[in-house]
Design a protein around this motif. Structure first.
Motif, PDB file in Angstrom:
ATOM      1  N   GLU A 166       0.931  -1.152  -0.427  1.00 30.88           N
ATOM      2  CA  GLU A 166      -0.018  -0.191   0.082  1.00 30.88           C
ATOM      3  C   GLU A 166       0.821   1.555   0.179  1.00 30.88           C
ATOM      4  OE1 GLU A 166      -3.736   1.825   2.314  1.00 30.88           O
ATOM      5  OE2 GLU A 166      -2.522  -0.100   2.969  1.00 30.88           O
ATOM      6  N   LYS A 222       4.276   1.687  -1.148  1.00 35.89           N
ATOM      7  CA  LYS A 222       4.341   1.604  -2.801  1.00 35.89           C
ATOM      8  C   LYS A 222       3.475   2.387  -3.556  1.00 35.89           C
ATOM      9  CE  LYS A 222       8.305  -1.424  -1.157  1.00 35.89           C
ATOM     10  NZ  LYS A 222       8.156  -2.851  -1.949  1.00 35.89           N
ATOM     11  N   ARG A 223       2.653   1.405  -3.128  1.00 36.19           N
ATOM     12  CA  ARG A 223       1.375   1.932  -4.879  1.00 36.19           C
ATOM     13  C   ARG A 223       1.018   3.975  -4.575  1.00 36.19           C
ATOM     14  NH1 ARG A 223      -3.804  -0.180  -2.847  1.00 36.19           N
ATOM     15  NH2 ARG A 223      -3.961   2.292  -1.403  1.00 36.19           N
ATOM     16  N   ASP A 224       0.700   4.174  -2.844  1.00 36.13           N
ATOM     17  CA  ASP A 224       0.493   5.597  -3.019  1.00 36.13           C
ATOM     18  C   ASP A 224       2.039   6.670  -3.439  1.00 36.13           C
ATOM     19  OD1 ASP A 224      -2.095   4.570  -2.085  1.00 36.13           O
ATOM     20  OD2 ASP A 224      -1.771   4.917   0.050  1.00 36.13           O
ATOM     21  N   ASN A 256       4.218   5.527  -5.153  1.00 33.71           N
ATOM     22  CA  ASN A 256       5.005   5.569  -6.582  1.00 33.71           C
ATOM     23  C   ASN A 256       4.085   6.322  -7.564  1.00 33.71           C
ATOM     24  OD1 ASN A 256       7.399   3.763  -6.324  1.00 33.71           O
ATOM     25  ND2 ASN A 256       5.603   2.091  -6.605  1.00 33.71           N
ATOM     26  N   ARG A 257       2.654   6.373  -7.127  1.00 31.51           N
ATOM     27  CA  ARG A 257       2.115   6.942  -7.805  1.00 31.51           C
ATOM     28  C   ARG A 257       2.190   8.183  -7.645  1.00 31.51           C
ATOM     29  NH1 ARG A 257      -3.503   6.943  -4.614  1.00 31.51           N
ATOM     30  NH2 ARG A 257      -2.295   8.333  -3.273  1.00 31.51           N
ATOM     31  N   ASP A 258       2.223   9.383  -6.751  1.00 36.11           N
ATOM     32  CA  ASP A 258       2.461  10.892  -6.610  1.00 36.11           C
ATOM     33  C   ASP A 258       4.081  11.147  -6.673  1.00 36.11           C
ATOM     34  OD1 ASP A 258       0.279  10.826  -5.227  1.00 36.11           O
ATOM     35  OD2 ASP A 258       0.870  10.999  -3.056  1.00 36.11           O
ATOM     36  N   ALA A 304       5.176   9.414 -10.022  1.00 35.16           N
ATOM     37  CA  ALA A 304       5.172   9.510 -10.815  1.00 35.16           C
ATOM     38  C   ALA A 304       4.282  10.730 -11.486  1.00 35.16           C
ATOM     39  CB  ALA A 304       4.358   8.211 -11.359  1.00 35.16           C
ATOM     40  N   ALA A 305       3.299  11.432 -11.025  1.00 34.77           N
ATOM     41  CA  ALA A 305       2.553  12.110 -11.087  1.00 34.77           C
ATOM     42  C   ALA A 305       3.729  13.918 -11.399  1.00 34.77           C
ATOM     43  CB  ALA A 305       1.556  13.190  -9.861  1.00 34.77           C
ATOM     44  N   LYS A 309      10.001  14.878 -10.994  1.00 37.06           N
ATOM     45  CA  LYS A 309      10.296  13.163 -10.391  1.00 37.06           C
ATOM     46  C   LYS A 309      11.656  13.046  -9.780  1.00 37.06           C
ATOM     47  CE  LYS A 309      11.282   9.598 -13.879  1.00 37.06           C
ATOM     48  NZ  LYS A 309      10.568   8.562 -14.070  1.00 37.06           N
ATOM     49  N   HIS A 343       4.123  11.423   2.928  1.00 35.02           N
ATOM     50  CA  HIS A 343       4.064  10.373   3.451  1.00 35.02           C
ATOM     51  C   HIS A 343       4.317   9.977   4.113  1.00 35.02           C
ATOM     52  CE1 HIS A 343       1.725   8.468  -0.655  1.00 35.02           C
ATOM     53  NE2 HIS A 343       2.768  10.103  -1.363  1.00 35.02           N
TER      54      HIS A 343
END
Length: 311
Positions: free
Chosen positions: A204, A206-208, A210-212, A214-215, A220, A233
């Motif tokens: 969870e 890593k998902r959140d 990596n999403r931010d 990538a945005a 980045k 985070h």
């Protein structure tokens, strides 16, 4: 994990809207950090006695099954069986010996009866995997039906992720050990007057994260932008990267504030640089007994004061 586990009286869930657990505190998670981890749970480097079975189960003779409905299918479940679904669902993979110890006060016979009934209703899977050195490991995971039913009971924190299925069999032993790791740390939190609220696994986080990242697009790799994402985070940038812990526990302190602690299960396979990054990130480091000496030497060689706690 709720202290009043048995206060909820399940109704016919076909006709009711799931109730969201009431949040008594709206404060953000505390930003308190120490060199032994985030949050204010005590860490003195010494092994502490564990708190077993913090959700005391009803005597089996008093634990009558009740009906739960999901998509017009009825499931007859005891409180102890709902408890097992909750434990397995939060961690994805749990080894039965650990579940018996922490969830059933070492009553393995009762646990096995619950596992059998859950399997018969297609809510739980029970597999034996071959691990390294030709050893085997028995693990429990939720099925998709088990995940749906657990969500319907509304027993867990509203933001708690619930997992089903075995994603990476090769990492099953490590993942199963995280359940034991959680209970070691939860005992420390409770001795300080706190109460665990939510478990967040690295999937969870890593998902959140990596999403931010990538945005950010072309930015980045910008150090300032990365620092802001890490802070969002509640993580740290170490050597240009953002280390992620194996487990984060969000908990309520004795002062009724929300805090957190980040945990890492270090193994003998960790390289010195990787272990140092985890320590510098402020994670509480645990290890299996056979790995502890080597890991402590690595930290000492790099003049890091972080300790290694025994799993």
């Amino acid at each position: 994990m709720s202290r009043d586990f048995y206060s909820y009286d399940p109704q016919d869930t076909r006709d009711t809207t799931p109730r969201r657990p009431h949040r008594e505190h709206e404060a953000d998670v505390s930003e308190t950090r120490t060199n032994r981890g985030s949050g204010d749970a005590p860490h003195n480097g010494r092994e502490a006695p564990e708190t077993l079975d913090r959700n005391v189960l009803k005597p089996e003779r008093e634990d009558s099954p009740r009906a739960y409905y999901v998509r017009d299918r009825a499931y007859l479940l005891r409180e102890s069986e709902i408890h097992t679904l909750s434990e397995v669902g939060r961690f994805r993979v749990v080894a039965p010996p650990d579940l018996a110890k922490y969830g059933y006060a070492r009553d393995s016979a009762r646990m096995e009866r619950d596992i059998r009934r859950l399997k018969e209703q297609s809510l739980l899977t029970d597999k034996t995997l071959e691990t390294s050195q030709r050893q085997t490991l028995r693990v429990l995971t939720l099925t998709k039906q088990g995940q749906r039913l657990l969500k319907k009971t509304n027993r867990l924190h509203e933001d708690q992720a619930i997992y089903h299925g075995l994603v990476k069999p090769r990492e099953a032993k490590h993942d199963a050990d995280l359940y034991r790791l959680y209970h070691k740390e939860a005992a420390r939190i409770e001795r300080a007057g706190g109460r665990p609220v939510r478990v967040i696994l690295d999937y969870e986080l890593k998902r959140d994260l990596n999403r931010d990242l990538a945005a950010l697009g072309p930015d980045k790799d910008d150090p300032d932008a990365k620092e802001l994402i890490a802070e969002k985070h509640r993580l740290r940038v170490v050597n240009g990267k953002i280390p992620v812990p194996d487990v984060r526990i969000e908990y309520e302190t004795a002062q009724r504030e929300l805090s957190r602690v980040d945990l890492e299960l270090a193994t003998s396979h960790y390289r010195p640089r990787g272990l140092a990054a985890k320590a510098k990130a402020g994670f509480s480091l645990y290890s299996r007994p056979e790995d502890a000496s080597r890991l402590r030497r690595i930290l000492n060689d790099q003049d890091l004061t972080a300790g290694i706690l025994a799993l």
